[in-house]
Design a protein around this motif. Structure first.
Motif, PDB file in Angstrom:
ATOM      1  N   LEU A  33       0.824  -1.203   0.000  1.00 33.00           N
ATOM      2  CA  LEU A  33       0.000   0.000   0.000  1.00 33.00           C
ATOM      3  C   LEU A  33       0.865   1.264   0.000  1.00 33.00           C
ATOM      4  CD1 LEU A  33      -2.842  -1.077   2.417  1.00 33.00           C
ATOM      5  CD2 LEU A  33      -3.089  -0.472   0.006  1.00 33.00           C
ATOM      6  N   SER A  34       1.926   1.250   0.762  1.00 31.79           N
ATOM      7  CA  SER A  34       2.826   2.391   0.801  1.00 31.79           C
ATOM      8  C   SER A  34       3.429   2.643  -0.579  1.00 31.79           C
ATOM      9  CB  SER A  34       3.926   2.140   1.829  1.00 31.79           C
ATOM     10  OG  SER A  34       4.788   3.231   1.900  1.00 31.79           O
ATOM     11  N   GLU A  35       3.867   1.594  -1.238  1.00 30.45           N
ATOM     12  CA  GLU A  35       4.431   1.705  -2.587  1.00 30.45           C
ATOM     13  C   GLU A  35       3.381   2.247  -3.558  1.00 30.45           C
ATOM     14  OE1 GLU A  35       7.205   1.475  -5.627  1.00 30.45           O
ATOM     15  OE2 GLU A  35       7.561   1.107  -3.491  1.00 30.45           O
ATOM     16  N   TYR A  36       2.173   1.729  -3.477  1.00 31.34           N
ATOM     17  CA  TYR A  36       1.094   2.174  -4.367  1.00 31.34           C
ATOM     18  C   TYR A  36       0.833   3.674  -4.200  1.00 31.34           C
ATOM     19  CZ  TYR A  36      -3.487   2.848  -6.420  1.00 31.34           C
ATOM     20  OH  TYR A  36      -4.519   3.345  -7.163  1.00 31.34           O
ATOM     21  N   PHE A  37       0.652   4.120  -2.963  1.00 24.85           N
ATOM     22  CA  PHE A  37       0.290   5.513  -2.733  1.00 24.85           C
ATOM     23  C   PHE A  37       1.459   6.466  -2.956  1.00 24.85           C
ATOM     24  CE2 PHE A  37      -3.354   3.587  -0.504  1.00 24.85           C
ATOM     25  CZ  PHE A  37      -4.355   4.271  -1.170  1.00 24.85           C
ATOM     26  N   ASN A  38       2.686   5.979  -2.900  1.00 16.52           N
ATOM     27  CA  ASN A  38       3.827   6.825  -3.222  1.00 16.52           C
ATOM     28  C   ASN A  38       3.954   7.061  -4.720  1.00 16.52           C
ATOM     29  OD1 ASN A  38       4.749   7.307  -0.616  1.00 16.52           O
ATOM     30  ND2 ASN A  38       5.975   5.454  -0.581  1.00 16.52           N
ATOM     31  N   ASN A  39       3.345   6.190  -5.529  1.00 12.95           N
ATOM     32  CA  ASN A  39       3.478   6.288  -6.979  1.00 12.95           C
ATOM     33  C   ASN A  39       2.212   6.760  -7.682  1.00 12.95           C
ATOM     34  OD1 ASN A  39       6.165   5.363  -6.988  1.00 12.95           O
ATOM     35  ND2 ASN A  39       5.445   3.267  -6.772  1.00 12.95           N
TER      36      ASN A  39
END
Length: 73
Positions: A6-12
């Protein structure tokens, strides 16, 4: 999804100022809310509510709600 996913998704992804989640829900200040939810999810991994809210936002970003609003009286 895990915290890392989720962190990776929302950072991109580019987050709007406000986001319509469903017929009755609009999330304001999306970027700030996502940041707080990710922080809470990391600090309290047993609390599923943060992940649930993040998944609702992710779903609304990928599949925008385009149905009718609740009528105003």
């Amino acid at each position: 999804m895990s915290y890392e996913e989720l962190s990776e998704y929302f950072n991109n992804v580019t987050l709007p100022q406000e986001l319509r989640l469903d017929r009755a829900s609009t999330q304001l200040h999306v970027a700030d809310f996502v940041k707080q939810l990710l922080k809470n999810m990391k600090n309290y991994p047993d609390n599923w509510r943060h992940q649930y809210q993040l998944m609702r936002i992710k779903n609304a970003l990928e599949n925008p709600y385009n149905g009718p609003e609740i009528p105003r009286f």
